[in-house]
Design a protein around this motif. Structure first.
Motif, PDB file in Angstrom:
ATOM      1  N   ASP A 326       0.844  -1.161  -0.083  1.00 23.37           N
ATOM      2  CA  ASP A 326      -0.081  -0.032   0.164  1.00 23.37           C
ATOM      3  C   ASP A 326       0.955   1.208  -0.087  1.00 23.37           C
ATOM      4  OD1 ASP A 326      -2.936  -0.988   0.188  1.00 23.37           O
ATOM      5  OD2 ASP A 326      -1.796  -2.165   1.694  1.00 23.37           O
ATOM      6  N   TYR A 327       2.158   1.196   0.632  1.00 25.57           N
ATOM      7  CA  TYR A 327       2.850   2.366   0.453  1.00 25.57           C
ATOM      8  C   TYR A 327       3.101   2.664  -0.854  1.00 25.57           C
ATOM      9  CZ  TYR A 327       3.660   2.644   5.496  1.00 25.57           C
ATOM     10  OH  TYR A 327       3.452   2.722   7.080  1.00 25.57           O
ATOM     11  N   PHE A 328       3.291   1.656  -1.894  1.00 27.59           N
ATOM     12  CA  PHE A 328       3.707   1.943  -3.180  1.00 27.59           C
ATOM     13  C   PHE A 328       2.522   2.192  -3.942  1.00 27.59           C
ATOM     14  CE2 PHE A 328       7.155  -1.184  -2.289  1.00 27.59           C
ATOM     15  CZ  PHE A 328       8.284  -0.779  -3.252  1.00 27.59           C
ATOM     16  N   VAL A 329       1.300   1.634  -3.727  1.00 28.61           N
ATOM     17  CA  VAL A 329      -0.065   1.967  -4.263  1.00 28.61           C
ATOM     18  C   VAL A 329      -0.150   3.506  -3.882  1.00 28.61           C
ATOM     19  CG1 VAL A 329      -2.454   1.962  -4.102  1.00 28.61           C
ATOM     20  CG2 VAL A 329      -0.989  -0.193  -4.111  1.00 28.61           C
ATOM     21  N   GLN A 330       0.440   3.995  -2.868  1.00 27.75           N
ATOM     22  CA  GLN A 330      -0.063   5.277  -2.440  1.00 27.75           C
ATOM     23  C   GLN A 330       0.547   6.292  -3.192  1.00 27.75           C
ATOM     24  OE1 GLN A 330      -0.825   6.475   1.928  1.00 27.75           O
ATOM     25  NE2 GLN A 330       0.671   8.336   1.294  1.00 27.75           N
ATOM     26  N   GLU A 331       1.891   6.011  -3.341  1.00 30.43           N
ATOM     27  CA  GLU A 331       2.868   6.729  -3.944  1.00 30.43           C
ATOM     28  C   GLU A 331       2.903   6.950  -5.406  1.00 30.43           C
ATOM     29  OE1 GLU A 331       4.198   9.596  -2.214  1.00 30.43           O
ATOM     30  OE2 GLU A 331       2.881   9.016  -0.974  1.00 30.43           O
ATOM     31  N   ASN A 332       2.668   5.708  -6.018  1.00 30.22           N
ATOM     32  CA  ASN A 332       2.997   5.548  -7.491  1.00 30.22           C
ATOM     33  C   ASN A 332       1.889   5.123  -8.190  1.00 30.22           C
ATOM     34  OD1 ASN A 332       6.031   5.568  -7.099  1.00 30.22           O
ATOM     35  ND2 ASN A 332       5.543   4.385  -5.410  1.00 30.22           N
ATOM     36  N   ASP A 333       1.506   5.814  -9.462  1.00 33.33           N
ATOM     37  CA  ASP A 333       0.496   5.330 -10.208  1.00 33.33           C
ATOM     38  C   ASP A 333       0.561   3.846 -10.895  1.00 33.33           C
ATOM     39  OD1 ASP A 333      -0.903   7.759  -9.993  1.00 33.33           O
ATOM     40  OD2 ASP A 333       0.405   8.535 -11.544  1.00 33.33           O
ATOM     41  N   ASP A 334       2.142   3.779 -11.030  1.00 32.86           N
ATOM     42  CA  ASP A 334       2.492   2.238 -11.662  1.00 32.86           C
ATOM     43  C   ASP A 334       3.667   1.783 -10.899  1.00 32.86           C
ATOM     44  OD1 ASP A 334       2.311  -0.066 -13.324  1.00 32.86           O
ATOM     45  OD2 ASP A 334       2.896   1.224 -14.982  1.00 32.86           O
TER      46      ASP A 334
END
Length: 672
Positions: A326-334
């Motif tokens: 979720d840290y990746f999902v929050q900060e990155n579109d892809d």
């Protein structure tokens, strides 16, 4: 300017690598978001993965099936991307006994854990890097799918400090305490802060440097980054962002709201238990939960706070937990997810939820936890599948799931850049296997090459290692009960030649990168089962495929179906590799690979700790009445560091030296 991934390597793509990199890259551009990289041992899978990341320019999460492989992959990617953010995220427990209850014997087992402070720092550094940078690669174990605190709360609780802006010392201290920092004027270590007049010093929980905030009245005058050991100023800063000291953090408003919903759930649950005549369970639950409520009310935290994560996050019952993904999902579109050795890591991810659920359900049924504790859990496999956007599965032996999910987008990586071919396999009878094994080890020792021996049980690995030591061999054993950082050190020492033979079980299978190993021995190869299945045998044999003298010995009295299939597949690959070498006039050569010495692990080595003693001994020649006080402080600091790293032998030696210096100081004072 946005940081970009830049791969630094003296190697250039060769063998099967150029076509593999090109296919993987273009598949993603064409929205083929799930694919397999089928790479044999020693074919440069890690280099191909790194090259694809550089071409895609996507933040990446690499999931390894165990901590050893995660550490190895982390070291390699740190070398490939020295100017980018490469982070390490594994379970921070050296020892972990989860909370459990055994109804049959009425035994309650309280949670018991030993947290590795160093790995905890690396975990926090990983989460902050994801939030701060785009050029981030996180190498993780499967623990990354377990519940963490909300990334929004973690980011919102970040303390912002700007030079020249108004902020009172009392406000800063309030913000730091809310972010789970503790005031400690005596022991200044990570996660702590101290106040000296108009100066506040903070040791961020995820860094190795500290921050000094100097105030002039109610204004931040200066911000300095400094070395917490020497006090030396490293740089001056205009801004500082201090992220929380723990992953489970939330603001006071959410805590107050959670206290109300926890009480409501408690009341409802007590009614249910009493209606079932479970008065003991009701009393137990009420007592435990009310204590936790009081701790949350007074301190904002409590032991086992993660069991109240649903209330603190405001989520719904059964909702997907927040994880590192979720840290990746929050900060990155892809972003890209790579599962290394996917035939092992994906089944592990699939099985984590059910095992966790079974244990916690028993705790809930018998009044040890509220039902909401069930929401502190790992992802279900279906939930994991939903968060995947771009997905690369890497394995030499992909399973049915990988083949189905990839829809046959399989990229082969069979030809090695070095021209090495799969090792030949010899089958020998079990009778007299240990005597034969010792002869083969002696041959290898003469050639200054290493040997791996695989057994079926931990006890067998320990007993065999002990027997070989009695016979004069330099040998160590390796299995899951040996803590993570010690395992890393053992593998490094094997490569460095500090011993010649490593005995283990299934930890020796997937992805261990040991080019100095030329002989792999499989004891009881004909014992059909998980540890001697076709994929396992292929993986075991692969450990000898990085050395030109690589060979494999199976000790077996019969040839099982798994052995037949493994031999057939390895012969297929070997034939293709030999044909390629002949066609291109390639002469095979062993892989030569540096032994990476990571700063992150260096201070955890006993040898490094003992170096402190050596360095301190050298001070003997320069001790004067003026500097003896500073020398005592330095020795005391080294003693504390050794104790923190659990190196008590070095700590005891340093303590004795400190006392000796203090006596020396007092004697000199009395003479004066």
């Amino acid at each position: 300017m946005k940081n970009e991934f830049k791969l630094i390597s003296k190697f250039k793509p060769s063998g099967d690598q150029p076509q593999a990199i090109d296919k993987l890259y273009h598949n993603y551009l064409n929205n083929k978001n799930s694919q397999i990289l089928l790479g044999v041992t020693g074919s440069g899978k890690t280099f191909v993965m790194a090259s694809v990341i550089e071409k895609l320019q996507k933040p990446t999460l690499i999931i390894s099936p165990n901590k050893i492989l995660a550490a190895q992959t982390y070291a390699e990617f740190k070398a490939f991307f020295p100017n980018n953010s490469v982070e390490y995220f594994i379970s921070y427990y050296d020892y972990y006994q989860p909370e459990a209850y055994i109804p049959s014997s009425d035994t309650y087992i309280e949670k018991d854990a030993s947290i590795n402070d160093h790995i905890d720092r690396l975990r926090l550094k990983a989460t902050t890097s994801i939030l701060e940078r785009k050029d981030v690669i996180v190498v993780a174990s499967v623990s990354c799918i377990y519940n963490l605190g909300s990334p929004k709360d973690y980011q919102n609780m970040c303390v912002e400090i700007i030079a020249g802006k108004e902020k009172t010392i009392s406000l800063l201290l309030t913000e730091l305490i809310a972010s789970r920092y503790e005031r400690n004027e005596v022991e200044f270590k990570r996660g702590k802060f101290r106040v000296k007049g108009d100066t506040v010093e903070i040791f961020p929980a995820y860094l190795e440097t500290a921050v000094k905030i100097e105030f002039c009245g109610d204004t931040v005058e200066r911000i300095k980054e400094f070395n917490p050991v020497t006090g030396e100023v490293i740089s001056k800063k205009d801004k500082a962002y201090i992220y929380p000291a723990k992953l489970f953090v939330t603001d006071k408003y959410k805590v107050d709201k959670a206290l109300k919903t926890i009480q409501i759930e408690l009341n409802t649950r007590l009614e249910v238990l009493k209606s079932q005549n479970k008065f003991l369970e009701a009393q137990r639950l009420e007592q435990r939960t009310k204590y936790d409520i009081e701790m949350l009310k007074e301190t904002g935290s409590c032991n086992g706070i993660e069991n109240y994560s649903r209330h603190l996050s405001g989520g719904l019952s059964g909702a997907k937990p927040t994880t590192l993904i979720d840290y990746f999902v929050q900060e990155n579109d892809d972003f890209l997810i790579i599962t290394d050795e996917s035939h092992i890591s994906l089944p592990q991810i699939r099985g984590m939820y059910e095992g966790d659920r079974s244990r916690k359900q028993t705790l809930v049924d018998f009044g040890f936890r509220l039902p909401s504790a069930l929401d502190n859990r790992p992802l279900k496999f279906q939930e994991f599948e939903k968060v995947i956007r771009k997905f690369m599965m890497v394995s030499a032996t992909p399973g049915t799931y990988e083949l189905n999910r990839s829809k046959k987008y399989i990229v082969d990586l069979i030809i090695r850049p070095t021209g090495l071919v799969d090792p030949e396999i010899v089958i020998r009878p079990i009778s007299g296997q240990i005597q034969d094994l010792m002869q083969e080890i002696r041959k290898n020792v003469e050639k200054k090459q290493r040997t791996l021996v695989t057994t079926l049980t931990k006890k067998m690995s320990e007993d065999l290692a002990a027997y070989l030591k009695e016979k004069g061999f330099k040998v160590e054993y390796l299995h899951s009960e040996i803590d993570t950082l010690t395992r890393i050190e053992i593998l490094k020492n094997l490569r460095l030649g500090k011993f010649d033979v490593l005995v283990g079980i299934n930890l020796l299978r997937e992805g261990l990168d040991l080019p100095e190993v030329s002989l792999v021995v499989v004891l009881d190869a004909d014992k059909e089962g998980f540890l001697r299945s076709e994929p396992t045998l292929i993986q075991i044999c692969g450990r000898a495929a990085r050395n030109i003298d690589g060979r494999v010995i199976f000790y077996a009295d019969t040839v099982t179906g798994s052995m037949q299939r493994a031999l057939r597949e390895m012969n297929r690959r070997r034939d293709k590799q030999l044909e390629h070498n002949k066609k291109n006039n390639i002469k095979p050569k062993s892989i030569i690979k540096a032994v990476h010495e990571l700063d992150e692990f260096r201070n955890l080595s006993r040898e490094e700790s003992m170096n402190h003693i050596v360095a301190e001994e050298q001070l003997n020649y320069n001790i004067t009445p003026k500097n003896i006080g500073n020398i005592i402080k330095e020795v005391e600091l080294q003693m504390r560091e050794s104790a923190d790293n659990l190196d008590f032998e070095s700590a005891a030696a340093l303590r004795d030296r400190m006392l000796e210096l203090k006596n020396m100081k007092s004697c000199k004072s009395s003479k004066r």
